[in-house]
Design an enzyme around this catalytic site. Structure first.
Site, short mmCIF file in Angstrom:
data_model
loop_
_atom_site.label_atom_id
_atom_site.label_comp_id
_atom_site.label_asym_id
_atom_site.label_seq_id
_atom_site.Cartn_x
_atom_site.Cartn_y
_atom_site.Cartn_z
N GLY A 24 0.81 -1.21 0.00
CA GLY A 24 0.00 0.00 0.00
C GLY A 24 0.85 1.26 0.00
O GLY A 24 2.08 1.20 0.03
N HIS A 73 0.66 6.67 13.14
CA HIS A 73 -0.09 7.81 12.60
C HIS A 73 -1.60 7.61 12.70
O HIS A 73 -2.36 8.56 12.51
CB HIS A 73 0.35 8.10 11.18
CG HIS A 73 1.78 8.54 11.11
ND1 HIS A 73 2.23 9.73 11.66
CD2 HIS A 73 2.88 7.93 10.60
CE1 HIS A 73 3.53 9.84 11.47
NE2 HIS A 73 3.95 8.76 10.85
N TYR A 121 -3.09 9.21 5.46
CA TYR A 121 -2.37 7.95 5.64
C TYR A 121 -2.75 7.31 6.98
O TYR A 121 -3.10 6.12 7.05
CB TYR A 121 -0.87 8.21 5.57
CG TYR A 121 -0.01 7.04 6.00
CD1 TYR A 121 0.15 5.94 5.17
CD2 TYR A 121 0.65 7.05 7.22
CE1 TYR A 121 0.94 4.87 5.55
CE2 TYR A 121 1.44 5.98 7.61
CZ TYR A 121 1.58 4.89 6.78
OH TYR A 121 2.36 3.84 7.17
N ARG A 168 12.34 12.67 18.72
CA ARG A 168 11.07 11.94 18.74
C ARG A 168 11.30 10.44 18.58
O ARG A 168 10.67 9.62 19.25
CB ARG A 168 10.14 12.45 17.65
CG ARG A 168 8.87 11.62 17.47
CD ARG A 168 7.99 12.18 16.36
NE ARG A 168 6.89 11.27 16.07
CZ ARG A 168 6.94 10.28 15.19
NH1 ARG A 168 8.06 10.06 14.49
NH2 ARG A 168 5.88 9.50 14.99
#
Length: 279
Positions: free
Chosen positions: A75, A114, A141, A179
């Site tokens: 994908g 996400h 996304y 992060r």
């Protein structure tokens, strides 16, 4: 689940797919590899590759015939306009689950942090999250990954299709900023996670935070005990190298999803920390 059946790996030509193809072949698994792009490496022993579009349900069904597991890493893998994501990530995933239902195969879905990216980071006043937290996607996304996890939930409840969602943080050779000291997943830990999925006697529907044993992780409880997976690597060894690297975008640094949160961001002020509370 039987280990003598082949395993279908989608997205095999991508960075993680290529790593998994090498690693799983080295462990002795028979693999069917597929991607819309050509496979760029030497073919691993015991593997065969066929180009296919996830939107071609007939071809996906044929590739899945007789498999025990579908490792779905295919994908669109970055944030793109909705129309580019819709076909591969939504319709394509439907073809994967329909194939799994017909074959009685287990699905491992490469989800993403996400899908929950607009949760606030603990150091910015948010909470460390358990796997049953609410979805707060940070992009089209991320929205497609939340959809994928919900499709897995439905196929388990409705059809008994065992599936696991790897809510992957940042799977790179090394973290590249502060992060990622919280979100990093080593490639070795990912390979061990996939192997644990394949060998687990019972899976059901499961969600696992895809990150290594990072002390500053944003994420806590999940279903890893069900498959006996424990990460072995740790991002702290990179703190001196990347611990001072941050962005200049407040939306990035406030939210767990990082840079995807700031893409197209148009709020004048950030939402309150309790924006999704129902009390």
């Amino acid at each position: 689940m039987s280990d003598d059946k082949p395993i279908l790996l989608t997205g095999a030509s991508g960075g993680l797919g290529r790593m998994l193809a090498r690693g799983l072949a080295g462990l002795g698994y028979r693999l069917r590899l597929t991607d819309i792009a050509p496979f760029p490496d030497a073919m691993p022993e015991g593997a065969a590759f066929e180009r296919a579009d996830l939107e071609d349900g007939v071809t996906i069904a044929r590739l899945a015939e007789g498999v025990s597991h579908i490792l779905h890493f295919g994908g669109v893998s970055t944030n793109q306009p909705f129309e580019e994501i819709f076909g591969p990530n939504l319709r394509g995933l439907f073809h994967i689950y329909e194939a799994a239902r017909r074959e009685g195969a287990r699905v491992a879905f490469a989800s993403s942090n996400h899908s929950i990216g607009f949760h606030t980071r603990p150091e910015a006043g948010g909470d460390a999250l358990d796997a049953d937290c609410q979805f707060r996607p940070d992009s089209f996304y991320g929205l497609s990954k939340a959809y994928g996890e919900l499709m897995g939930r439905m196929y388990w409840d409705k059809h008994g299709v065992e599936n696991i969602n790897y809510r992957i943080g940042s799977c790179f050779l090394e973290p590249i900023d502060r992060r990622m000291l919280s979100t990093w997943l080593s490639q070795g830990d990912l390979l061990r996670l996939v192997q644990a999925t394949i060998t687990a006697p019972v899976l059901g529907h499961a969600v696992i935070w895809g990150c290594s044993a990072n002390p500053q992780s944003y994420w806590e409880q999940d279903h890893r005990g069900r498959i006996g997976w424990a990460p072995q690597d740790n991002a702290e060894v990179f703190r001196d190298k990347v611990g001072q690297i941050v962005s200049d975008a407040p939306a990035n640094e406030r939210h767990q999803g990082g840079g995807y949160c700031a893409q197209g961001y148009s709020r004048a002020t950030p939402p309150p920390l309790d924006a999704f509370d129902l009390d």
